[in-house]
Write an enzyme that holds these catalytic residues in place. Structure first.
Site, PDB file in Angstrom:
ATOM      1  N   CYS A 110     -49.970 -11.602 121.962  1.00  0.00           N
ATOM      2  CA  CYS A 110     -50.155 -12.986 121.549  1.00  0.00           C
ATOM      3  C   CYS A 110     -50.805 -13.824 122.667  1.00  0.00           C
ATOM      4  CB  CYS A 110     -48.818 -13.559 121.087  1.00  0.00           C
ATOM      5  SG  CYS A 110     -48.934 -15.128 120.215  1.00  0.00           S
ATOM      6  N   HIS A 204     -46.819  -9.420 117.714  1.00  0.00           N
ATOM      7  CA  HIS A 204     -45.759  -9.111 118.683  1.00  0.00           C
ATOM      8  C   HIS A 204     -45.111  -7.763 118.364  1.00  0.00           C
ATOM      9  CE1 HIS A 204     -45.374 -12.848 121.057  1.00  0.00           C
ATOM     10  NE2 HIS A 204     -45.767 -13.463 119.950  1.00  0.00           N
ATOM     11  N   GLU A 206     -43.422  -5.986 120.220  1.00  0.00           N
ATOM     12  CA  GLU A 206     -42.141  -5.863 120.930  1.00  0.00           C
ATOM     13  C   GLU A 206     -40.963  -6.489 120.188  1.00  0.00           C
ATOM     14  OE1 GLU A 206     -43.696  -9.886 122.357  1.00  0.00           O
ATOM     15  OE2 GLU A 206     -44.512  -7.991 121.633  1.00  0.00           O
TER      16      GLU A 206
END
Length: 292
Positions: A110, A204, A206
């Site tokens: 991002c 994202h 993660e």
């Protein structure tokens, strides 16, 4: 093999990351560091993960040979906006240039993609199509991205957790846009600049659903103002469903209500790009250093 030495760059200034931690329990950088450590452990590797805070006044940042001693550097998301040209943002752009100069494998989610793009000569602007938040839908791999190792194992079209109002409006010279969707032209890219290679995504990989729910709880007033929810009760229900799905990915009823595809529920698939970066960029570089 010796333990990997990784550096996570916190994208937020102190006040922003403390607000995040008050809801989510961790700062974005601490969360990212835990994810990287876990992914290394999945490969039966040990990783030492340091964190730095370039947005903080007087931050002690690695440079030169210190940066080059890392096996990989990753930048988190952030609540900042590069087009505002604030000091907290511009120092991160300078730091990204130092990472490129060090030739260290480089990744960003991002904000990380946006910073790396600007550092290499690109441009970031407010997305005229508006905010992408929750789950980014129908991301598809571009012709240039087909066969790119960043997306190894991905289907041609996929969804992913996301939250951003800005986008890379102009890519740096020579950059390869590897994924896109209708809301954001640059969903993933490879950027080569100076001595370095950056792989990054606008989404994202993660995130857990619980982490996403914590972020949306902070963004609820904005989401109400922008029309994503009709009222606070609807917002709270959506966030409750996200947290429930995190606790039990087998909740078919919740996944159906949220429109979450099975591939997004699988953390290994969800983190495809981050895993590929570790396997295909970080590990070969670290192995070469050991052999050297």
């Amino acid at each position: 093999m010796r333990p990997l030495r990784l550096l996570v760059v916190e994208g937020n200034p102190k006040a922003m990351r403390e607000r995040h931690a008050a809801v989510s329990g961790q700062t974005p950088s601490a969360f990212y560091a835990d994810i990287l450590s876990g992914l290394a452990a999945d490969e039966t590797l040990e990783a030492t993960v340091d964190i730095c805070f370039p947005a903080d006044e007087g931050a002690n940042l690695p440079d030169g040979s210190d940066l080059a001693s890392y096996d990989g550097v990753a930048i988190t998301g952030s609540g900042l906006n590069l087009w505002k040209a604030e000091r907290e943002s511009l120092v991160q752009v300078d730091f990204a240039r130092a990472v490129y100069d060090a030739g260290v494998p480089f990744f960003g989610s991002c904000w990380g993609l946006q910073v790396a793009a600007v550092a290499a000569g690109g441009e970031v602007k407010l997305n005229p199509q508006g905010r992408e938040i929750g789950i980014a839908r129908a991301i598809h791999i571009t012709d240039a991205g087909r066969g790119h190792p960043l997306h190894a194992g991905r289907t041609q079209v996929f969804d992913a957790p996301a939250i951003h109002s800005d986008e890379v409006a102009a890519v740096p010279p020579g950059a390869i846009v590897t994924a896109t969707n209708d809301l954001c032209a640059v969903q993933a890219a490879e950027i080569r600049h100076g001595a370095g290679v950056f792989w990054g995504v606008q989404f994202h990989p993660e995130y857990t659903f619980a982490e996403l729910g914590g972020i949306l709880s902070r963004y609820t007033p904005i989401m109400l103002e922008e029309g994503f929810f009709r009222d606070g009760e609807e917002a709270a229900g959506y966030i409750t469903d996200l947290v429930a799905l995190d606790a039990d990915p087998g909740r078919k009823d919740v996944a159906w209500r949220l429109g979450v595809a099975p591939s997004v529920l699988d953390p290994k698939i969800r983190r495809t790009e981050l895993i590929n970066w570790l396997k295909l960029q970080v590990l070969p570089t670290a192995s070469a250093r050991v052999r050297g």
